[in-house]
Design a protein around this motif. Structure first.
Motif, PDB file in Angstrom:
ATOM      1  N   THR A   1      78.225  58.321  32.169  1.00  0.00           N
ATOM      2  CA  THR A   1      77.728  58.863  30.899  1.00  0.00           C
ATOM      3  C   THR A   1      78.727  58.679  29.760  1.00  0.00           C
ATOM      4  N   ARG A   2      79.737  57.889  29.939  1.00  0.00           N
ATOM      5  CA  ARG A   2      80.718  57.650  28.864  1.00  0.00           C
ATOM      6  C   ARG A   2      80.032  57.027  27.656  1.00  0.00           C
ATOM      7  N   PRO A   3      80.419  57.416  26.435  1.00  0.00           N
ATOM      8  CA  PRO A   3      79.779  56.860  25.236  1.00  0.00           C
ATOM      9  C   PRO A   3      79.872  55.340  25.144  1.00  0.00           C
ATOM     10  N   THR A   4      80.961  54.742  25.614  1.00  0.00           N
ATOM     11  CA  THR A   4      81.132  53.289  25.519  1.00  0.00           C
ATOM     12  C   THR A   4      80.818  52.581  26.832  1.00  0.00           C
ATOM     13  N   ARG A   5      80.058  53.239  27.684  1.00  0.00           N
ATOM     14  CA  ARG A   5      79.775  52.717  29.029  1.00  0.00           C
ATOM     15  C   ARG A   5      79.044  51.372  28.997  1.00  0.00           C
ATOM     16  N   ILE A   6      79.299  50.576  30.022  1.00  0.00           N
ATOM     17  CA  ILE A   6      78.563  49.333  30.223  1.00  0.00           C
ATOM     18  C   ILE A   6      77.573  49.480  31.375  1.00  0.00           C
ATOM     19  N   CYS A   7      77.534  50.659  31.957  1.00  0.00           N
ATOM     20  CA  CYS A   7      76.710  50.890  33.146  1.00  0.00           C
ATOM     21  C   CYS A   7      75.215  50.640  32.918  1.00  0.00           C
ATOM     22  N   PRO A   8      74.622  51.058  31.784  1.00  0.00           N
ATOM     23  CA  PRO A   8      73.180  50.794  31.613  1.00  0.00           C
ATOM     24  C   PRO A   8      72.816  49.316  31.660  1.00  0.00           C
ATOM     25  N   GLY A   9      73.645  48.469  31.043  1.00  0.00           N
ATOM     26  CA  GLY A   9      73.357  47.040  31.066  1.00  0.00           C
ATOM     27  C   GLY A   9      73.473  46.447  32.455  1.00  0.00           C
ATOM     28  N   ILE A  10      74.468  46.901  33.202  1.00  0.00           N
ATOM     29  CA  ILE A  10      74.630  46.436  34.581  1.00  0.00           C
ATOM     30  C   ILE A  10      73.470  46.919  35.441  1.00  0.00           C
ATOM     31  N   ALA A  11      73.099  48.183  35.282  1.00  0.00           N
ATOM     32  CA  ALA A  11      72.003  48.740  36.073  1.00  0.00           C
ATOM     33  C   ALA A  11      70.681  48.047  35.758  1.00  0.00           C
ATOM     34  N   GLU A  12      70.444  47.740  34.482  1.00  0.00           N
ATOM     35  CA  GLU A  12      69.210  47.049  34.106  1.00  0.00           C
ATOM     36  C   GLU A  12      69.187  45.640  34.677  1.00  0.00           C
TER      37      GLU A  12
ATOM     38  N   ASP B   1      85.964  39.605  31.089  1.00  0.00           N
ATOM     39  CA  ASP B   1      84.501  39.684  31.018  1.00  0.00           C
ATOM     40  C   ASP B   1      84.006  40.549  29.869  1.00  0.00           C
ATOM     41  N   VAL B   2      84.917  41.285  29.203  1.00  0.00           N
ATOM     42  CA  VAL B   2      84.501  42.198  28.141  1.00  0.00           C
ATOM     43  C   VAL B   2      85.092  41.777  26.798  1.00  0.00           C
ATOM     44  N   ASP B   3      84.429  42.208  25.717  1.00  0.00           N
ATOM     45  CA  ASP B   3      84.887  41.856  24.369  1.00  0.00           C
ATOM     46  C   ASP B   3      85.827  42.924  23.815  1.00  0.00           C
ATOM     47  N   GLU B   4      86.115  42.829  22.530  1.00  0.00           N
ATOM     48  CA  GLU B   4      87.071  43.757  21.917  1.00  0.00           C
ATOM     49  C   GLU B   4      86.545  45.191  21.873  1.00  0.00           C
ATOM     50  N   ASN B   5      85.229  45.357  22.045  1.00  0.00           N
ATOM     51  CA  ASN B   5      84.623  46.695  22.083  1.00  0.00           C
ATOM     52  C   ASN B   5      84.378  47.172  23.519  1.00  0.00           C
ATOM     53  N   TRP B   6      84.948  46.455  24.482  1.00  0.00           N
ATOM     54  CA  TRP B   6      84.838  46.804  25.903  1.00  0.00           C
ATOM     55  C   TRP B   6      83.410  46.703  26.437  1.00  0.00           C
ATOM     56  N   GLN B   7      82.643  45.827  25.808  1.00  0.00           N
ATOM     57  CA  GLN B   7      81.286  45.557  26.276  1.00  0.00           C
ATOM     58  C   GLN B   7      81.251  44.198  26.954  1.00  0.00           C
ATOM     59  N   LEU B   8      80.368  44.049  27.936  1.00  0.00           N
ATOM     60  CA  LEU B   8      80.270  42.781  28.639  1.00  0.00           C
ATOM     61  C   LEU B   8      79.845  41.665  27.695  1.00  0.00           C
ATOM     62  N   LYS B   9      80.537  40.551  27.764  1.00  0.00           N
ATOM     63  CA  LYS B   9      80.207  39.405  26.923  1.00  0.00           C
ATOM     64  C   LYS B   9      78.906  38.751  27.391  1.00  0.00           C
TER      65      LYS B   9
ATOM     66  N   VAL C   1      76.350  39.402  30.648  1.00  0.00           N
ATOM     67  CA  VAL C   1      76.015  40.103  31.897  1.00  0.00           C
ATOM     68  C   VAL C   1      75.555  39.124  32.962  1.00  0.00           C
ATOM     69  N   GLU C   2      74.724  38.172  32.584  1.00  0.00           N
ATOM     70  CA  GLU C   2      74.195  37.202  33.548  1.00  0.00           C
ATOM     71  C   GLU C   2      75.311  36.388  34.185  1.00  0.00           C
ATOM     72  N   ALA C   3      76.234  35.890  33.376  1.00  0.00           N
ATOM     73  CA  ALA C   3      77.316  35.076  33.913  1.00  0.00           C
ATOM     74  C   ALA C   3      78.217  35.892  34.839  1.00  0.00           C
ATOM     75  N   THR C   4      78.447  37.153  34.499  1.00  0.00           N
ATOM     76  CA  THR C   4      79.330  37.997  35.295  1.00  0.00           C
ATOM     77  C   THR C   4      78.704  38.392  36.627  1.00  0.00           C
TER      78      THR C   4
END
Length: 202
Positions: free
Chosen positions: A26-37, A165-173, A175-178
């Protein structure tokens, strides 16, 4: 009977064949929703099961506040009764989460601890991620799921996500490639989930 109309029990969705892909951060800057989707979409491909996202941020449970132990199912709070109904409505689960300090997020442990019998005998897979794959968090969660008497599938995911694998905002660049290298394992999870549910029908 027209072949195109012939019933195929394996390919037909049955009531109750809903699998929750749980967003376990539930972190505000989480990448979990994109990975889960991404995982949900990969699981859904050609599957007779119905995979749905279940975000713990949307569930919004407080820290465990029930006065009685969960095994009694004597819930005082409506948020617990609502969570009980939600969990009971799914036939299986895939938990997706980051590894934090060699463990898994407290919000996921809290969500699990609110209930007990609702988790029993449900097939489950876990997908941890971290710079080394999140294996220690995966191992801890599997131990807890055993205590809840869930049926852990043979295949679990340890997703390696590095700083590259992440950008300057700590988001995945990308998802598919990773995550593309894990597609075969994800297909195995779907096959094992289906097998577990078919065993329930026998």
């Amino acid at each position: 009977m027209d072949h195109a109309q012939a019933p195929n029990t394996q390919a037909t969705r049955r009531a109750g064949d809903r699998i929750a892909v749980v967003v376990g951060s539930t972190r505000p800057t989480r990448i979990c929703p994109g990975i889960a989707e991404w995982i949900r979409t990969a699981l859904q491909l050609d599957s007779p099961l119905t995979y749905e996202l279940l975000d713990l941020a949307d569930v919004g449970l407080p820290l465990l506040d029930e006065p009685l132990k969960a095994a009694l199912q004597q819930y005082e709070h409506e948020h617990t009764r609502r969570w009980s109904r939600t969990v009971s409505s799914y036939s299986g689960f895939v938990f997706v989460f980051p590894q934090y300090n060699w463990g898994y997020p407290a919000v996921l442990k809290n969500a699990l601890d609110f209930l007990y019998r609702e988790w029993h005998d449900k097939p489950v897979a876990v997908a941890g991620y971290g710079t080394r794959g999140g294996g220690k968090g995966v191992a801890q969660l599997l131990s807890v799921l055993q205590g809840l008497h869930m049926r852990a599938l043979d295949t679990h995911l340890e997703l390696v996500i590095t700083d590259a694998d992440v950008d300057e905002n700590w988001q995945l660049k990308d998802v598919e490639a990773t995550l593309h290298p894990y597609r075969d394992q994800i297909r195995a999870i779907d096959e094992q989930m289906l097998e577990a549910l078919q065993d329930d029908q026998q």
